[in-house]
Design an enzyme around this catalytic site. Structure first.
Site, PDB file in Angstrom:
ATOM      1  N   SER A   1      -9.679   1.961   2.661  1.00 34.49           N
ATOM      2  CA  SER A   1      -8.766   2.790   1.892  1.00 34.49           C
ATOM      3  C   SER A   1      -7.725   1.991   1.113  1.00 34.49           C
ATOM      4  O   SER A   1      -7.095   2.542   0.206  1.00 34.49           O
ATOM      5  CB  SER A   1      -8.065   3.784   2.821  1.00 34.49           C
ATOM      6  OG  SER A   1      -7.173   3.104   3.694  1.00 34.49           O
TER       7      SER A   1
ATOM      8  N   LYS B   1       0.859  -1.172   0.000  1.00 32.64           N
ATOM      9  CA  LYS B   1       0.000   0.000   0.000  1.00 32.64           C
ATOM     10  C   LYS B   1       0.902   1.232   0.000  1.00 32.64           C
ATOM     11  O   LYS B   1       1.979   1.217   0.600  1.00 32.64           O
ATOM     12  CB  LYS B   1      -0.884  -0.029   1.251  1.00 32.64           C
ATOM     13  CG  LYS B   1      -1.950   1.051   1.312  1.00 32.64           C
ATOM     14  CD  LYS B   1      -2.873   0.836   2.522  1.00 32.64           C
ATOM     15  CE  LYS B   1      -3.894   1.957   2.643  1.00 32.64           C
ATOM     16  NZ  LYS B   1      -4.842   1.717   3.753  1.00 32.64           N
TER      17      LYS B   1
ATOM     18  N   SER C   1      -9.865  -0.563   6.563  1.00 40.24           N
ATOM     19  CA  SER C   1      -9.259  -0.329   5.258  1.00 40.24           C
ATOM     20  C   SER C   1      -8.757  -1.587   4.566  1.00 40.24           C
ATOM     21  O   SER C   1      -8.406  -1.534   3.388  1.00 40.24           O
ATOM     22  CB  SER C   1      -8.099   0.663   5.383  1.00 40.24           C
ATOM     23  OG  SER C   1      -8.606   1.943   5.617  1.00 40.24           O
TER      24      SER C   1
END
Lengths: 432, 454
Positions: free
Chosen positions: B131, B56, B155
């Site tokens: 996210s 990420k 997330s």
């Protein structure tokens, strides 16, 4: 008049507070840095246990309650010297609370002792401001007092006493001390921020007291404000009016969960060894024996280190031994000093005197009123009961003092009176 | 059928064409034009190690621009690897594929708070979830790939569920956060997404464990203590869309053959969203303070401005949601309301942890991952901030309490995958893999894309 202090001093650790960069002497600017002390996105602090240990030593020496667990907070403000835009410091979870430091005749309460990181250093060069991050993240201890200091003299002795306590913990504040002063001679509190050095500190206080007194005399208003100290003009200058307390938006530092202090040793630092070495030099006695013999704790040692400037080491040790014998719990510097003064004056210290001193009473030095004939009898009796003292005297005439003091103590006599008689009697006995 | 098999081992042992990685890179570029899972693709893919992993974009990779999806971190190239990344490289089998798309700093439920949002791997009209949007889309489109993702309040769980992959969020403190660009430090957890539970377990074993660079990282042993009961929580299910409720009911019917299923009432769990957002915003506003144009963040060229004007300009490059959280978080921390919000939130959080710990001793908590069917991008854009925050109802309790949880796909609704979430006690992370592995024996997800197939 009320003066409160927030004193910042650097802790003598090997590395910085939250990273492994060295906490050493200044090098070339921005060479002693890493992602942690530069606050790089993604970096996290890791607590230096050595700093905790060192601060625990200070908390103990200042008689603070030491928290079983400590935690940190983020103090948020924008300034170019603060790369994360928050400083990691302590509040409720501080290392020590509720201590005190003795100065002549009174006790200054210590509110809190906390550890925190120092910001980077700003260097002004003409129109430019340069930043040196070498200092960023070095460990500081902040000592916050209650507003118990009531005069310039008290401020001076507080700093002197604090300096000697810290000195023997390996923290030399002659090198660098930074403090904020809160001074109020009326209802209004004025803060003088970032005063550097012991000399400036007392000078800033002196000027600020004078300034406020002058305003009061002229019936003018003292503004509640933050002031700075100008070393060149030796005066304080208004920085900003202070309508409300500053807003730092403190939250817990979630990267540093609470730490137990149990496993961390108190910093023994150089304290005991240095003091006993200095004492040893004055007496010729082995330094280890001194620490053991007198069972000296750090607090007492710090008292010794201060009194050393005014009294002989012999009197100090003798006085403290008396103190420890009759009132072992007593720690007040004033009481200890009274006893030492008696020793210095050549008086025999009795249990009653120690208890009087410990209780803060006037010390009564009432010797038994006896005639010189009676004294002669007592001396004679003593020498008969203690023939070994006499044979010692034959070898070494200096032991006379020991004989005098024992006779005076046992009979509650003034040693000076005993001394007059002992001289002739001793010589008579010794030659017989 | 490769489910229930570690595709990692299968791939490493397989014969691959010599131009495998070159072709994969070309496919990735094409994929990225339509679905935008990657912020950055590593052109050196396959040079060191074999099995591709992505990170990420808020996880630092040495020498690669790591922006946390924010313009404020444009050109930030960390000089160090996050501990999780360091351990992936150290394991020897993995090759770095790139950094995945995300909501700016992790602020979002649907992956829309970014310049070019990632799109759902099953239909690009639909949201990817956030996210960790790119991580989920990459996992759902690439046959051989694992994603190192991150969750603060959901997330990992949400995008994993919306893209039909396994999303594992470990116990808080099981994986080092060193090198993670902070959102809310007391809530952030680095986790894994993969197509099978076995792969997530393998990667978890590579990246977990104590780390001197993260003080909150724990040395506690990870257990595999299976439970025979599945709890559903009444207070949470009340807010669920009927369509999701009925699909989830069918899942429970199937699981009922092997587990005892009981509905319970846990009053405390209906109070999780508020303390979560209060703590998350308070912490986030301190973490974002450094992006102010001094040392970090957008370097506003005009320095001859007043104090407030300078910071207003320098922070103009933050997205709307980041600005909202800075303002709310700063407000929450202010002296006059701190007791009312921040301090209270900390105590409610403590209460929720105690309540959940009690329940989780006796069984898993199971729920859907998202209370509504996957929305279209256009639908999600119309939601107000508070409607958005309410979407996290199932994912916030375990995240707030630091409990390990896993989402796994169990079917499709109108062609879009649906996922369920399973929670267990702290440090009992292994039991989650065991549960899902058993589920995978009777279920496998059919993906629309299988890039990189051999």
């Amino acid at each position: 008049m009320k003066i409160g202090l927030e004193v910042h001093v650097a802790l003598p650790t090997k590395s910085k507070l939250f990273c492994s960069c060295s906490n050493g002497e200044p090098e070339l600017p921005n060479t002693n840095i890493c992602p942690i002390c530069m606050g790089f996105p993604g970096s996290k602090p890791m607590l230096n246990k050595g700093a905790v240990s060192s601060a625990l030593g200070i908390a103990k020496a200042l008689k603070c309650r030491v928290s079983g667990s400590i935690s940190f907070v983020r103090k948020v403000y924008f300034y170019p010297d603060l790369p994360k835009s928050y400083q990691i410091t302590q509040m409720e979870g501080a290392i020590g609370h509720g201590g005190s430091l003795e100065i002549e005749g009174k006790s200054i309460r210590i509110r809190r002792i906390q550890i925190e990181e120092d910001p980077a250093q700003l260097i002004r060069e003409g129109a430019l401001t340069l930043i040196d991050f070498n200092r960023s993240g070095t460990p500081l201890v902040e000592i916050v007092t209650e507003p118990d200091i009531n005069s310039e003299e008290e401020l001076r002795s507080f700093i002197a006493n604090l300096r000697s306590i810290l000195y023997y913990l390996g923290v030399d504040i002659n090198r660098e001390i930074k403090a904020d002063l809160n001074i109020s001679i009326s209802e209004v509190r004025v803060e003088v921020k970032n005063v550097t050095g012991i000399k400036s500190l007392t000078e800033a206080a002196k000027f600020e007291i004078m300034r406020q007194e002058e305003l009061l005399k002229n019936k003018m208003e003292i503004a509640r404000e933050t002031r700075g100290y100008n070393e060149k003009s030796r005066s304080t200058e208004s920085l900003r009016e202070k309508e409300t307390d500053e807003e730092y938006g403190y939250i817990y530092e979630p990267d540093l969960t609470s730490f137990g202090t149990e496993g961390i040793p108190f910093s023994e630092a150089v304290f005991i060894s240095v003091v006993s070495k200095e004492l040893a030099e004055g007496t010729g006695v082995n330094s280890k024996t001194i620490s053991e013999m007198t069972m000296l704790d750090r607090h007492t040692l710090s008292i010794i280190s201060r009194l050393k400037e005014r009294y002989s080491v012999r009197s100090i040790i003798h006085g403290i031994q008396r103190m420890k014998k009759y009132a072992p719990e007593e720690e007040s510097e004033a009481a200890i000093e009274k006893i030492i003064r008696l020793v210095e004056e050549g008086k025999e210290v009795t249990k009653e005197m120690v208890l009087d001193a410990a209780a803060g009473r006037k010390i009564s030095v009432n010797y038994s009123a006896v005639g010189s004939e009676e004294i002669a009898d007592m001396v004679e009796k003593f020498l008969k009961e203690n023939p070994e003292m006499l044979s010692e005297y034959r070898k070494n005439r200096k032991t006379a003092n020991l004989i005098i003091s024992r006779i005076a103590t046992e009979n509650r006599l003034n040693p000076k009176d005993v001394a007059k008689k002992v001289g002739e009697l001793l010589d008579r006995y010794a030659s017989s | 059928m490769w489910c229930n098999v570690e595709s990692i081992k299968e791939f490493i042992n397989a014969e691959k064409p010599s131009d495998y990685y070159e072709r994969l890179l070309a496919e990735l570029s094409a994929l990225n034009r339509e679905y935008h899972p990657f912020n950055l693709i590593n052109e050196g893919l396959g040079k060191h190690g074999a099995f591709p992993f992505s990170t990420k974009a808020n996880i630092c990779v040495k020498g690669f621009e790591t922006t946390a999806g924010s313009k404020m971190l444009k050109d930030y190239i960390p000089p160090f690897n996050a501990t999780a990344v360091e351990r992936m490289f150290g394991a020897g089998h993995f090759t770095f594929m790139g950094e995945t798309n995300m909501d700016e700093f992790g602020f979002g439920t649907f992956g829309l708070n970014t310049e070019t949002p990632a799109r759902n791997a099953f239909d690009s009209d639909f949201v990817a979830g956030g996210s960790s949007s790119g991580a989920a889309v990459a996992t759902a489109t690439l046959k051989y790939h694992v994603a190192i993702a991150e969750s603060t309040g959901g997330s990992i769980a949400t995008p994993a569920a919306l893209n039909g992959v396994v999303g594992f969020t470990p116990t808080y403190g099981a994986v080092s956060r060193y090198g993670l660009i902070d959102y809310a430090n007391s809530l952030d957890k680095i986790g894994v997404m993969s197509r099978s539970s076995a792969d997530s377990r393998l990667v978890f074993d590579v990246i977990r464990g104590i780390d001197k660079y993260d003080t909150t990282c724990s040395a506690a042993e990870i257990t595999c203590s299976g439970r025979s009961t599945l709890f559903t929580v009444k207070e949470l299910m009340e807010h669920t869309d009927p369509a999701i409720k009925s699909e989830f009911g069918r899942l429970l019917d199937k699981l009922g053959r092997d587990y005892e299923i009981r509905e319970i009432s846990v009053e405390a769990l209906s109070k999780a969203i508020e303390p979560y957002y209060i703590i998350a915003m308070a912490e986030a506003s301190t973490n974002l303070a450094k992006y102010n144009g001094y040392k970090y963040g957008f370097q506003y060229p005009e320095t001859n401005l007043k104090y407030n004007d300078f910071f207003t300009e320098a922070r103009s490059e933050f997205g709307m949601e980041a600005k909202r959280r800075i303002i709310l978080g700063t407000f929450i921390r202010s002296e006059s309301v701190k007791e009312k919000y921040y301090t209270k939130a900390l105590s409610v959080r403590g209460m929720i942890i105690r309540e959940m710990s009690k329940v989780l001793r006796d069984g898993y908590i199971i729920s859907p991952a998202l209370p509504i069917p996957t929305p279209k991008v256009s639908e999600a854009e119309r939601l107000s901030p508070t409607q958005n925050y309410a979407m996290d109802i199932f994912t916030i309790p375990p995240n707030l309490g630091g409990f390990p949880h896993i989402t796994f796909p169990y079917g499709k609704k109108s062609g879009m995958p649906i996922g369920a979430q399973l929670i267990t006690s702290q440090f009992n992370d292994y039991s989650l893999f065991e549960f899902v592995e058993k589920w995978e024996e009777g279920f496998s997800m059919q993906y629309r894309h299988n890039l990189g197939s051999i």
